[in-house]
Enzyme design. Sequence first.
Site, PDB file in Angstrom:
ATOM      1  N   CYS A   2      -2.952   0.898   0.914  1.00 22.80           N
ATOM      2  CA  CYS A   2      -3.053   1.183   2.343  1.00 22.80           C
ATOM      3  C   CYS A   2      -2.960  -0.150   3.057  1.00 22.80           C
ATOM      4  O   CYS A   2      -3.833  -1.011   2.915  1.00 22.80           O
ATOM      5  CB  CYS A   2      -4.380   1.869   2.670  1.00 22.80           C
ATOM      6  N   GLU A 103       2.502   4.914   5.766  1.00 19.09           N
ATOM      7  CA  GLU A 103       3.153   4.520   4.517  1.00 19.09           C
ATOM      8  C   GLU A 103       4.659   4.563   4.743  1.00 19.09           C
ATOM      9  O   GLU A 103       5.148   5.249   5.650  1.00 19.09           O
ATOM     10  CB  GLU A 103       2.769   5.441   3.355  1.00 19.09           C
TER      11      GLU A 103
END
Length: 222
Positions: A2, A103
Amino acid sequence: MCGRFSLAADMEQLQALFHFVFPEPLSPRFNIAPSQAVLTVVEENGIRIGKMMRWGLVPAWANDPKIGWKMINARGETVDEKASFRQALKRRRCLILADGFYEWKKEGTNKIPYRFTLRNGEPFAFAGLWEKWDKQGTALYTCTIITTEANELVSPIHERMPVILPPEQHEAWLDAKLEDTDYVKSLLKPYAAAKMSMYEVDSIVNSPKNDVRACLEPIHSQ
């Protein structure tokens, strides 16, 4: 992993959901990047306190705070085995508040950004660890986001995802007296895909310099 997320929710909503004290105003953030300040929640003497910490954990024993650049994430599967995270997992756990994360999907030479949120649109809490580093005379508070294998929604985009803790697990995660590593690790699971949503966003999010609301907007109608 992340490496980018957002927190644009207002403080009133955050405090109602996560039950913490934080008297300062907080500006909405649309494109939070490593090394920047993030809103965490810790427990002190039975009270949940909001604290701003730098994203990128610096262990107390580190000689150079630049190590934090390598510590933005901790793998849930091995977090209890790594010297950088082992003690924090036992005694210094925190919630890192967010309302979405990004993402990128590789398509040839391009990387297409996607935003992931809860299906109900509410803010949520990443499982985090924190440390205090003060070898230069000024205390530096830093944190890291724990990751796990991606669920069915995230996996076509990326093989890893941040651990999102459901509300019923927040109390145990923040309890510094709970040093049962096996139990704590059992909480580090992929969040249910059915409770999440995703959509493609503009490549403006690719640069952390672009901390603007347009980062949140879907580029295709759903």
